[in-house]
Scaffold this active site. Structure first.
Site, PDB file in Angstrom:
ATOM      1  N   ARG A 141       0.825  -1.216   0.000  1.00  0.00           N
ATOM      2  CA  ARG A 141       0.000   0.000   0.000  1.00  0.00           C
ATOM      3  C   ARG A 141       0.850   1.254   0.000  1.00  0.00           C
ATOM      4  NH1 ARG A 141      -4.980  -2.184   2.417  1.00  0.00           N
ATOM      5  NH2 ARG A 141      -6.639  -0.667   2.294  1.00  0.00           N
ATOM      6  N   ARG A 143      -9.998   7.401   3.835  1.00  0.00           N
ATOM      7  CA  ARG A 143      -9.322   6.249   3.213  1.00  0.00           C
ATOM      8  C   ARG A 143      -9.039   6.504   1.733  1.00  0.00           C
ATOM      9  NH1 ARG A 143     -13.206   1.814   4.204  1.00  0.00           N
ATOM     10  NH2 ARG A 143     -11.712   0.384   3.288  1.00  0.00           N
TER      11      ARG A 143
HETATM   12  P1  AMP Z   1      -8.605  -3.196   3.754  1.00  0.00           P
HETATM   13  O1  AMP Z   1      -9.491  -4.266   4.268  1.00  0.00           O
HETATM   14  O2  AMP Z   1      -7.564  -3.693   2.790  1.00  0.00           O
HETATM   15  O3  AMP Z   1      -9.369  -2.013   3.215  1.00  0.00           O
HETATM   16  O4  AMP Z   1      -7.766  -2.643   5.020  1.00  0.00           O
HETATM   17  C1  AMP Z   1      -8.417  -2.034   6.118  1.00  0.00           C
HETATM   18  C2  AMP Z   1      -7.417  -1.162   6.887  1.00  0.00           C
HETATM   19  O5  AMP Z   1      -6.347  -1.980   7.378  1.00  0.00           O
HETATM   20  C3  AMP Z   1      -6.751  -0.083   6.049  1.00  0.00           C
HETATM   21  O6  AMP Z   1      -7.534   1.090   5.925  1.00  0.00           O
HETATM   22  C4  AMP Z   1      -5.481   0.157   6.878  1.00  0.00           C
HETATM   23  O7  AMP Z   1      -5.740   0.902   8.040  1.00  0.00           O
HETATM   24  C5  AMP Z   1      -5.111  -1.262   7.317  1.00  0.00           C
HETATM   25  N1  AMP Z   1      -4.227  -1.939   6.336  1.00  0.00           N
HETATM   26  C6  AMP Z   1      -4.510  -3.025   5.571  1.00  0.00           C
HETATM   27  N2  AMP Z   1      -3.471  -3.348   4.787  1.00  0.00           N
HETATM   28  C7  AMP Z   1      -2.498  -2.439   5.054  1.00  0.00           C
HETATM   29  C8  AMP Z   1      -1.181  -2.224   4.557  1.00  0.00           C
HETATM   30  N3  AMP Z   1      -0.648  -3.009   3.596  1.00  0.00           N
HETATM   31  N4  AMP Z   1      -0.468  -1.184   5.069  1.00  0.00           N
HETATM   32  C9  AMP Z   1      -0.986  -0.382   6.017  1.00  0.00           C
HETATM   33  N5  AMP Z   1      -2.212  -0.523   6.526  1.00  0.00           N
HETATM   34  C10 AMP Z   1      -2.975  -1.538   6.061  1.00  0.00           C
END
Ligand code: AMP
Length: 229
Positions: free
Chosen positions: A96, A174
């Protein structure tokens, strides 16, 4: 898709929140017998189980910000060292940041090249989807759009709820974080012969077909050019 003997399908899904990465990653991984590695799921499970990782990541996630690179790189490094990832994997939500992408490249040394697929969806559609998205409170599965109305998870029968980070203020944050920190990854990867973009605004079956075709084409491109990750 036919799996080529000896070549691992090391897939990375890129795209903003709400693009359908998780749904499509899950589907492709299941069809091809590969592990899906979703860093968001790993963090949500840690929060659910109230582990030290979950306790430290909770406030960050609920604010829409990103968890620190070192923590995330450690988690993914450990996961990719497990033998079930040898035939390939589908990464959803990682990398990310450019620092995470550089770390992933280091982790891939000596392995088959990464196949990177970006799912493109217009911003207004993302906001609409995130505002209506439901997940299962029990097993964490994403309910297909429209199924939220039933209130019940098709996989386990658990109650469907809105994700804590899908409320409007956090969604806006986000998307901002995505543009600032994650969109540069497209520039980072797009020079590679194994990079593809697909249209994620189509019906899910069409997106799945385009994803499979893009991965096949990218995999063939890598083989022809003898690129190794
Ligand atoms: P997601 O389900 O992929 O939308 O992830 C939900 C939240 O988890 C994100 O908004 C971040 O706060 C955290 N997160 C997930 N993957 C990452 C990553 N690779 N690096 C940093 N934060 C992450």
């Amino acid at each position: 898709m036919r799996k080529r003997a000896g070549v691992a399908l090391n897939v990375v899904m890129l795209g903003p929140p709400g693009a359908g990465k998780g749904t499509q990653a899950e589907r492709f991984a299941r069809t091809h017998g590969l592990p899906k590695i979703s860093t968001g799921d790993i963090l949500r499970e840690a929060i659910h189980a109230d582990t030290p990782l979950g306790r430290s990541a909770k406030t960050t996630i609920y604010s829409g910000a990103l968890v620190g690179d070192d923590v995330m790189i450690g988690i993914v490094g450990e996961r990719l060292s497990r033998p079930d990832t040898r035939p390939g994997f589908v990464l959803d939500g990682f990398p990310r940041t450019v620092a995470q992408a550089e770390a992933l490249d280091r982790l891939m040394a000596g392995r088959d090249p990464l196949i990177i697929v970006e799912i493109v969806v217009p911003e207004a559609e993302l906001v609409r989807r995130l505002g209506t998205r439901m997940i299962c409170e029990h097993c964490g599965a994403n309910a297909p759009i429209g199924d939220g109305a039933t209130g019940v998870c098709a996989r386990c029968g658990g109650r469907l709820v809105q994700r804590a980070d899908d409320n409007q203020a956090v969604v806006i944050e986000r998307l901002k974080v995505y543009h600032q920190q994650s969109e540069p990854l497209v520039e980072y990867f797009k020079v590679r012969p194994t990079f593809r973009s697909i249209d994620g605004a189509q019906p899910p079956d069409r997106v799945a077909a385009d994803l499979a075709a893009a991965i096949e084409a990218a995999g063939n491109g890598a083989l022809r050019q003898g690129v190794r990750g």
